[in-house]
Design a protein around this motif. Structure first.
Motif, PDB file in Angstrom:
ATOM      1  N   TYR A 213       0.800  -1.234   0.000  1.00 32.79           N
ATOM      2  CA  TYR A 213       0.000   0.000   0.000  1.00 32.79           C
ATOM      3  C   TYR A 213       0.828   1.278   0.000  1.00 32.79           C
ATOM      4  O   TYR A 213       0.307   2.373   0.240  1.00 32.79           O
ATOM      5  CB  TYR A 213      -0.986   0.018   1.179  1.00 32.79           C
ATOM      6  N   ALA A 214       2.107   1.185  -0.280  1.00 32.76           N
ATOM      7  CA  ALA A 214       2.930   2.403  -0.394  1.00 32.76           C
ATOM      8  C   ALA A 214       2.518   3.179  -1.633  1.00 32.76           C
ATOM      9  O   ALA A 214       2.184   2.598  -2.673  1.00 32.76           O
ATOM     10  CB  ALA A 214       4.393   2.041  -0.476  1.00 32.76           C
ATOM     11  N   HIS A 215       2.535   4.517  -1.534  1.00 34.29           N
ATOM     12  CA  HIS A 215       2.371   5.374  -2.705  1.00 34.29           C
ATOM     13  C   HIS A 215       3.722   5.465  -3.416  1.00 34.29           C
ATOM     14  O   HIS A 215       4.777   5.236  -2.807  1.00 34.29           O
ATOM     15  CB  HIS A 215       1.924   6.783  -2.297  1.00 34.29           C
ATOM     16  N   LYS A 216       3.671   5.821  -4.689  1.00 37.59           N
ATOM     17  CA  LYS A 216       4.910   5.927  -5.456  1.00 37.59           C
ATOM     18  C   LYS A 216       4.859   7.139  -6.371  1.00 37.59           C
ATOM     19  O   LYS A 216       3.807   7.464  -6.924  1.00 37.59           O
ATOM     20  CB  LYS A 216       5.127   4.668  -6.304  1.00 37.59           C
ATOM     21  N   LYS A 217       6.006   7.773  -6.504  1.00 39.97           N
ATOM     22  CA  LYS A 217       6.180   8.800  -7.533  1.00 39.97           C
ATOM     23  C   LYS A 217       7.387   8.398  -8.367  1.00 39.97           C
ATOM     24  O   LYS A 217       8.466   8.133  -7.820  1.00 39.97           O
ATOM     25  CB  LYS A 217       6.372  10.192  -6.921  1.00 39.97           C
ATOM     26  N   ARG A 218       7.171   8.387  -9.682  1.00 38.32           N
ATOM     27  CA  ARG A 218       8.187   7.883 -10.605  1.00 38.32           C
ATOM     28  C   ARG A 218       8.639   9.001 -11.531  1.00 38.32           C
ATOM     29  O   ARG A 218       7.819   9.795 -12.017  1.00 38.32           O
ATOM     30  CB  ARG A 218       7.621   6.731 -11.431  1.00 38.32           C
ATOM     31  N   PHE A 219       9.939   9.014 -11.821  1.00 41.86           N
ATOM     32  CA  PHE A 219      10.513  10.051 -12.667  1.00 41.86           C
ATOM     33  C   PHE A 219      11.537   9.429 -13.615  1.00 41.86           C
ATOM     34  O   PHE A 219      12.105   8.370 -13.334  1.00 41.86           O
ATOM     35  CB  PHE A 219      11.205  11.125 -11.822  1.00 41.86           C
ATOM     36  N   VAL A 220      11.773  10.132 -14.727  1.00 40.98           N
ATOM     37  CA  VAL A 220      12.803   9.706 -15.654  1.00 40.98           C
ATOM     38  C   VAL A 220      13.634  10.915 -16.051  1.00 40.98           C
ATOM     39  O   VAL A 220      13.111  12.034 -16.144  1.00 40.98           O
ATOM     40  CB  VAL A 220      12.185   9.024 -16.899  1.00 40.98           C
ATOM     41  N   TRP A 221      14.915  10.701 -16.245  1.00 38.33           N
ATOM     42  CA  TRP A 221      15.820  11.758 -16.718  1.00 38.33           C
ATOM     43  C   TRP A 221      16.748  11.171 -17.764  1.00 38.33           C
ATOM     44  O   TRP A 221      17.195  10.025 -17.640  1.00 38.33           O
ATOM     45  CB  TRP A 221      16.645  12.320 -15.562  1.00 38.33           C
ATOM     46  N   MET A 222      17.027  11.967 -18.811  1.00 37.97           N
ATOM     47  CA  MET A 222      17.963  11.543 -19.855  1.00 37.97           C
ATOM     48  C   MET A 222      18.941  12.670 -20.154  1.00 37.97           C
ATOM     49  O   MET A 222      18.588  13.852 -20.030  1.00 37.97           O
ATOM     50  CB  MET A 222      17.216  11.177 -21.141  1.00 37.97           C
ATOM     51  N   PRO A 223      20.147  12.315 -20.549  1.00 46.07           N
ATOM     52  CA  PRO A 223      21.118  13.352 -20.918  1.00 46.07           C
ATOM     53  C   PRO A 223      20.604  14.191 -22.085  1.00 46.07           C
ATOM     54  O   PRO A 223      19.859  13.697 -22.941  1.00 46.07           O
ATOM     55  CB  PRO A 223      22.357  12.545 -21.334  1.00 46.07           C
ATOM     56  N   LYS A 224      20.995  15.455 -22.107  1.00 39.46           N
ATOM     57  CA  LYS A 224      20.550  16.386 -23.150  1.00 39.46           C
ATOM     58  C   LYS A 224      20.862  15.836 -24.543  1.00 39.46           C
ATOM     59  O   LYS A 224      21.956  15.332 -24.804  1.00 39.46           O
ATOM     60  CB  LYS A 224      21.247  17.732 -22.968  1.00 39.46           C
ATOM     61  N   GLY A 225      19.852  15.916 -25.407  1.00 44.23           N
ATOM     62  CA  GLY A 225      20.043  15.518 -26.792  1.00 44.23           C
ATOM     63  C   GLY A 225      19.894  14.033 -27.058  1.00 44.23           C
ATOM     64  O   GLY A 225      20.134  13.572 -28.174  1.00 44.23           O
ATOM     65  N   THR A 226      19.492  13.258 -26.037  1.00 48.95           N
ATOM     66  CA  THR A 226      19.299  11.821 -26.232  1.00 48.95           C
ATOM     67  C   THR A 226      17.817  11.480 -26.143  1.00 48.95           C
ATOM     68  O   THR A 226      17.045  12.222 -25.526  1.00 48.95           O
ATOM     69  CB  THR A 226      20.079  10.993 -25.196  1.00 48.95           C
ATOM     70  N   LYS A 227      17.434  10.352 -26.738  1.00 42.94           N
ATOM     71  CA  LYS A 227      16.025   9.953 -26.757  1.00 42.94           C
ATOM     72  C   LYS A 227      15.912   8.450 -26.565  1.00 42.94           C
ATOM     73  O   LYS A 227      16.816   7.686 -26.915  1.00 42.94           O
ATOM     74  CB  LYS A 227      15.375  10.308 -28.104  1.00 42.94           C
TER      75      LYS A 227
END
Length: 366
Positions: free
Chosen positions: A79-93
């Protein structure tokens, strides 16, 4: 007159220079993300070293270029809540590799997931939010690595800890009922690998197009998440016109079949697939495989499970939860028998009710 004319020319020239300089400064000014993911140094000793968040970290406000996301259905974790994030280096996809396959993220990318409870009672001040852990996966040239951070009591910092541990959480739920998780498990590195293992290599679980193909309400408004990733430059704009997608298993407006398949996909498929931890079992719970009821264990005999009650003769016995191994293992907190093996210590009451409803709706075996 010549004197005034010369002054006017000088004034015009100075004005032009000032405007030109100002314009040049504006054009050259680019806001740079504060995030720091040095692949020669990670994992860092402290969560704050990455600069993933603006202001106090406990507010979970993403820094520039850190993008929040949310899968259609969430893995149950006591029952834990979660917040998820993503990060990528500039200019990458990232690149698309199929509806049910993890997006291929570029080297240097990071996936961040915070686990927390609201209205916690065994903290000071009582009723505040407690973030327990932050799990990070970082893509190196050699593959993905894990970094597990455990938050301090003051909620000011989280420290790298790959050994695993347990903690107790007491909180009030949405019905104002006090609930307790006695042994919330913060995973060790080996436990992370167990769930994330595919072909003996660690991979992310949730960032599949099938899970992200729905709207999320950002600060700028509601938008399809895959479209948002493309908009911010995090995903190549080459997706198919249609994507077979999971649904929110809590959404009763969706069919029971889709809800159950989505639930099993996010909670079970990462182990119950070919070349993963539970490959040796006959179930295949990935969303694209559960159109076949046999892959969900319907009318499939149990095998090599002598320690279980003999009445559990089938993985799923239609219209009979008491003879269904799947239901039995979801409906226990006994560590020797429960499923999933890791990730929970409590029974997911709502998930069990969903599975019960589904089993009772099935036609008898031939």
């Amino acid at each position: 007159m010549k004197k005034y004319y010369a002054l006017a020319l000088l004034f015009t020239a100075l004005t032009t220079i000032i405007i030109s300089c100002s314009k040049s400064d504006d054009e050259q000014y680019i806001e740079v993300s504060p995030v720091r993911v040095d692949l020669t140094q990670v994992p860092y000793a402290k969560l704050s070293d990455y600069n993933f968040f603006d202001g106090p970290m406990k507010n979970q406000k993403p820094a520039l270029d850190v993008l929040i996301y949310e899968p259609a259905s969430a893995l149950f974790t006591d029952y834990a809540h979660k917040k998820r994030f993503v990060w990528m280096p500039k200019g990458t996809k990232a690149t698309y590799d199929g509806d049910g396959k993890t997006l291929i993220l570029p080297v240097g990318s990071a996936i961040i997931k915070n686990f927390y409870y609201d209205n916690v009672q065994n903290v000071t001040p009582v009723g505040s939010t407690r973030i327990i852990e932050t799990r990070i996966m970082i893509r190196k040239a050699t593959g993905w690595i894990f970094a597990e951070y455990v938050w301090n009591a003051a909620q000011t910092e989280a420290y790298l800890d790959m050994a695993g541990s347990n903690t107790t959480v007491e909180w009030k739920d949405e019905n104002n009922i006090v609930r307790v998780v006695d042994n919330y498990r913060i995973p060790s590195e080996q436990q992370c690998i167990t769930c994330h293992k595919f072909n003996e290599l660690p991979i992310p679980i949730g960032i599949k197009p099938q899970n992200l193909n729905h709207n999320y309400t950002y600060t700028s408004g509601s938008k399809n998440q895959l479209a948002k990733w493309i908009e911010v430059g995090y995903l190549e704009n080459n997706l198919p016109s249609t994507i077979t997608s999971t649904v929110d298993y809590n959404d009763t407006s969706k069919s029971l079949d889709l809800r159950v398949r989505s639930y099993l996909d996010i909670n079970c498929a990462h182990c119950h697939q070919t070349n993963s931890h539970c490959d040796y079992r006959p179930m295949r719970f990935a969303f694209n495989e559960t159109t076949n009821l046999a892959n969900m264990g319907v009318c499939v005999d149990t095998q090599d499970m002598a320690d279980f009650p003999p009445a559990l003769s089938k993985i799923v016995n239609p219209a009979n939860i008491n003879r269904s191994m799947l239901h039995y293992r979801l409906n226990t907190d006994n560590e020797s028998f429960r499923m999933p093996l890791l990730g929970r210590t409590e029974i997911h009451t709502e998930g069990v009710a969903l599975i019960e409803q589904w089993i009772n709706s099935l036609s008898p075996c031939p």
